[in-house]
Design an enzyme around this catalytic site. Sequence first.
Site: not given
Ligand code: GLN
Length: 484
Positions: A76, A151, A175
């Site tokens: 990532k 994400s 995410s």
């Molecule tokens: N969707 C959540 C956010 O927008 C979690 C994102 C994540 O786990 N990085 O913060």
Amino acid sequence: MHEKTIAQLSAGLAVGHFSSEELTCAFLDRIARFNSSLNAFITITAESALTQARAADERRRRGEAGPLTGVPIAHKDIFCTDGVRTSCGSRMLDRFIAPYNATVVEKLNAAGTVMLGKTNMDEFAMGSSNETSFYGPVRNPWDLEAVPGGSSGGSAAAVAARLTPGATGTDTGGSIRQPAALCGITGIKPTYGRVSRWGMIAYASSLDQGGPMARTAEDCALLLGAMAGFDPRDSTSVDRPVPDYIAHLDQPLDGLKVGLPKEYFGEGLDRAVAQAVEAAIAEYRQLGAEMVEISLPNSHLAIPAYYVVAPAECSSNLARFDGVRYGHRCEDPKDLLDLYTRSRGEGFGAEVKRRILVGTFALSAGYYDAYYLKAQQIRRLISEDFRRAFAQVDVIMGPTSPTVAFNLGEKADDPITMYLSDIYTIAVNLAGLPSLSLPVGFVGQRPVGLQLIGDYFAEDRLLNIAHRYQQVSDWHQRTPAAFA
Ligand code: GLN
């Protein structure tokens, strides 16, 4: 070759069915062929991948190979990679070449993995659909009209489309698990502190945790074994031995006590998703598990508490991007204030700005007690809910996401609806627990994920529970038709 799991590729490399160089070429070819339709990779590191692959083959010839030596993976783009652009999905870091490797990258390099490239992600990991990326959205390989989740959407799509056998991800509020669910793969968010955060660009430091994403629990076990462990450079890293995750995979599930939280099966859960999850639970009964209804009474407070804590921490973490030290700098600043405001104004996207504003507000004098402190108190209540549950059961099961993958653009203009897609994953991060998502069915063409939540440091048990199911199901073996 692309149809094989990491475990199978590892076995093939060991007996010399193919070299790491051949394997790496095969995946690079697939990336060249398919990435334009998915946008899963921000950067492809073909040349250094081949160098790493040849070095892995050489290590193997010398008899120094481990199970991951020569296995290609992707990282990532939140993990710093020495000499390679590390963008975090943001214009702010579009031209940032990291001067060092994150601990996770270093450890996986030491285990002999080959990096194919850096995967697309929501900007600074803020999002649930991969649509906030400066590099454009990623598409879901099961249906190109659908989002892959976020994400870690690029990692999930790349694994699902067989552009890489495994990838790293990070999970601050879901995410790893949510994109794993939406793309039909397996992903595990470890206990907070299990995997080093050093060199992993910070979003919300008290919630962020890196972990593996792959087709199977067995593959996740192989990757997690290499990623986990104490790191003196991360002050929240836990000094505790890393178990042999592979050795625990086959443990029988007889007498396993599974808690089904009533709050995870109520209003808001799509009916067809519920059916697939219930079918998986029935399969677990067959495998010897015993189901117990439990309650996590403060579940409804997880999203509001998270959307105070995470923005608060992000507003502080992202203060370092000021146009002075590194990252985007505006042209011809008039003075220092102009340098700050224009560099940040140009470098950050809308969702990141929204969160910096919310977080700065929540931390400001006069509001700190009303919002931030309150959210921290709720966080404690949520941890207590889980503590009571784990006095009663070994593992908690439920849906990973309330719906299957939604369409691109469907929620992009409605942040609150978007935030609700993490309703089942976020509490886990607030409590710091480990949690895994595995594929358990489809609604139409779009995959459904089952979420397992374990007690602290029960990664071995979660991988075991997922693995046993994958021995008697084939959801994890299905390939999206367009990428067969
Ligand atoms: N969707 C959540 C956010 O927008 C979690 C994102 C994540 O786990 N990085 O913060």
